[in-house]
Design an enzyme around this catalytic site. Sequence first.
Site, PDB file in Angstrom:
ATOM      1  N   GLU A  72      81.326 153.933 108.848  1.00 12.75           N
ATOM      2  CA  GLU A  72      81.211 153.427 107.472  1.00 12.75           C
ATOM      3  C   GLU A  72      80.486 152.079 107.446  1.00 12.75           C
ATOM      4  O   GLU A  72      79.652 151.828 106.579  1.00 12.75           O
ATOM      5  CB  GLU A  72      82.588 153.312 106.809  1.00 12.75           C
ATOM      6  CG  GLU A  72      83.348 154.632 106.688  1.00 12.75           C
ATOM      7  CD  GLU A  72      82.557 155.760 106.035  1.00 12.75           C
ATOM      8  OE1 GLU A  72      81.633 155.478 105.256  1.00 12.75           O
ATOM      9  OE2 GLU A  72      82.849 156.936 106.325  1.00 12.75           O
ATOM     10  N   ASP A  86      76.784 157.847 112.627  1.00 16.13           N
ATOM     11  CA  ASP A  86      77.544 158.384 113.772  1.00 16.13           C
ATOM     12  C   ASP A  86      77.165 157.662 115.063  1.00 16.13           C
ATOM     13  O   ASP A  86      78.035 157.253 115.838  1.00 16.13           O
ATOM     14  CB  ASP A  86      77.265 159.888 113.945  1.00 16.13           C
ATOM     15  CG  ASP A  86      78.091 160.743 112.981  1.00 16.13           C
ATOM     16  OD1 ASP A  86      79.051 160.217 112.384  1.00 16.13           O
ATOM     17  OD2 ASP A  86      77.764 161.935 112.834  1.00 16.13           O
TER      18      ASP A  86
HETATM   19 ZN   LIG Z   1      79.037 158.907 106.377  1.00 19.20          ZN
END
Ligand SMILES: [Zn+2]
Length: 696
Positions: free
Chosen positions: A532, A600
Site C-alpha cells: 500500500e 508487490d
Molecule cells: Zn494494490
Amino acid sequence: MERQFIHEANMQIRSLAVFPLLLAAVLSVAQTAPSTSSSAEFPKQIPNFDLTAIDKTVDPCVDFYQYSCGNWMKNNPIPSDKTRWGRFNELDEHNLYILRDLLDQAQAPGKHSAIQQKVGDYFAACMDEGTVEKKGTVPLQPEMNRIASIKSKQEIIPQVAYMHSNDIPVLFNFYPIPDMHDSSLTIPNLDQGGITLPDRDYYLKDDDKSVETRQKYQEHVQKMFELAGDKPEVAAAEAKTVLAVETGLAKAAMDRTERRDPKKRDHTMPTTEIVALAPNFDLTQYFADNGSPKFTSLNVGNPDFFKAVNEQLNAVALDDWKTYLRWRTLDSYAPVLTAAFVDEDFQFNRKYMGGQKEIEPRWKRCIRSTDDNLGMALGQLYVDKVFGPDNKARTVKMVQAIEQAMHSDIGQLPWMSDTTKQQAYVKLSAIVNNIGYPDKWRDYSTVIVKRDDYAGNVQRASAFEVKRQYNKMEKPTDRKDWSMTPPTVNAYYRPPMNDINFPAGILQPPFYGMNTDDAVNYGAIGVVIGHELTHGFDDQGRKYDAQGNLKDWWTPEDAKAFEQRASCTADEYSSFVAVKDDKGEVHLNGKLTLGENTADNGGLKLAYMALTNIIGNTPVKPIDGYTPQQRFFLAYGQIWCQNVTDQQARVLAITDPHSPGRWRTNGAAQNSAAFQEAFGCKAGQSMVRENACRVW
Ligand SMILES: [Zn+2]
C-alpha cells in the site's frame, strides 16, 4: 441492488486485491450441514504459516509459487459456490461466520442496541424468503410504471437522475471526487458508464469467446424481460435493443488501461461548458433533479464520451431508450426479487461468466447484503468482537517500521537524484495511516428498515448512501470516511488522500497473528503494508504530491528513469499467461497491472528490509526447518495460494488490475536478490531473472 459507489470508489483507490469479487468469494469447510442452533458453526482456524501447503517435490528456485502452495492448491478445490478459492477467501469465510453469529443474536427477540436492532431487522428481512416470494414483482412495478409513463425524450434525463439517486447505474456516472488540483475540496465528477458487461471489450471484440458472450448476454436479457412479464418475441427484440444501446456506450468509453492515467481523466470545467458540449443530455436538468448540491464547475472524466453519446440520444428511438432504462432497473433489482430472478441473474453473471457451479446459500448472500448496505453498523459490532487495542498497537508498530524501511530505501536508490528524493521523503512522511476502523462511526438512524420489506430496505439504504455521497460535494474533503467496511479482507491506498488503510478484517490470520514469529508476520501483512505504501509511488501514485494533488514533483531525468524501470516490469508481466484453455491463451496486460505489480515488488522489498532491521543478520535457529528469511518469503507466497475457474481467470485478465496469485508470487520473487539468497538459487534457474526489474 448493485452498489454503484463500490465500483466507482474502486476507480479512485488502489486496493490490495480485486474488490467486488472478493465480496463474493468463499469456502469448503462451510459446506457441512447447516447449524440448527442460533449461532453458526465456525470453520477451522486458519494457520498463519502452513507447512502442509508446501509441495516439496518442486524446487523453490524453479517455481516458488508451486513450492509454497502446491499442496494447498491440490487439497483446496474451488467450492461449488465460488469462482475462486484462496487464502483471502478462507479469511472472508471465517469473517462471515463471525458476522453470522452477531446477526443471529441481533435478529433474535430480546433487548438490543439501536445498531443491533437495525442490522438484525435488515438481515431478518433478507432471510425471509417467504415474504419475498409472496411480493413477487410488486417492488419492481412502480419503477417499471414510471418508465412506461415517459412520453418524450425530454423525460429520459430526469428518469436517469431518479435512477442515480437510487443507486441504479445507467447511461453515465456521477459521484464526488477530491479536486485533482486541490484535494482539500471535494467536487462533482461526471464520467462514462451505463454498460452492463464487465468491460467495453465485451461489446467490441470479435474473437469467438466475445461473440459467444454477447449471444449469452442477449439470451439472459431476454429471459429477464420474460420474467418481468413480457412475451418471448417481445423480450427477444428488447434484448437486441439493449445490446445495441450498450454497444454505442461502450464505443464511446475510454479503455481501462488508458484510464489508469489520472491526467486523461483531468478535465475541470464550468458546468456551462459540458452542458454546451452535450446539449441532448440536458445536464442542467439532470443536476437540478438528482439531489446534489448546487455547483458551477465540475470535473468530467471523459468529455468525449458525452460528445459521442450526445448523437446517440438523438438517433435512438424513445421506445428503445425506455427498453434500456427498464433493463438497467431489472438488472439492479434482480438480486432482491424472487428466486426466479435471483436464479437467472446467477445463471448468467456467476455461472456463465464466472464458472461458479452453485449459488451461495442465502444466509451468506444476506450477510454480504447487510455489509453492502449497513456495513459501518455491522462493522461496529464486528470490531467490538474481534479487534482489540493490542491488535491496533502492533499493526501501528509494523507500519512505522516499514515506513522507516521505505525512507532508507529511497535514500539508497541509485537512479534518483537528491532533489527528487527530498520530495519523495516529504510525500512519505505525509502518508496518513488508518488502521482497523474509522474514528467516527456512520450514523444510519435515518435509514428506515422494515422486517417485511427486503427490497424496500435495500432501496432506502441505497438512496441514503447516494445522498451521503452527494453531500460531500462542494465541501472540504472528508479524509476520515473509509472506502471499505471493517470486516473486509482487503487494504487500499487513495492517491488524492495520500493515505493507507487496513480494515480490521484483514488484520487476522493468515495475514497477521498475535503469536506468530516476526518473519511470518512481515512476509504476510508486512508485505501488504509495504504494498500500500508503494502505491503512493507507482506509475499512478507518483503523479500526486504529498497533499494528494496532481502535481509533478519529479525532475525530468528522474521521471524518465522511473518510466524505463516501470516498462521493465510491464514487459515482465505481459509475458505471463493468465489462462490457457480450449478457447485459447490469454496473457496478462502488463500495463493494466503495472501499479499493482510495482506495489508487490516494492512491498516485498520494504517488508524484508524492516524484518532485517529487527532480526539483524545474526543466524537464527530455523523453525520447522526454515530460516526466518525463508519463512518470510514462504509467508508471502502462501497469502497468494488460490484456485480460480478458467472463466473467472478470463474475466480478471481483462478487468482486474491485479495479477493472479501465481504471478504475484513468482513475478516478485524472480526480481528479488534476497529471495534468491534465502533459497540458494543460482543463475539460470527460473526464479532468477537475468535482468531483474527494480523500481523501488
Ligand atoms: Zn494494490
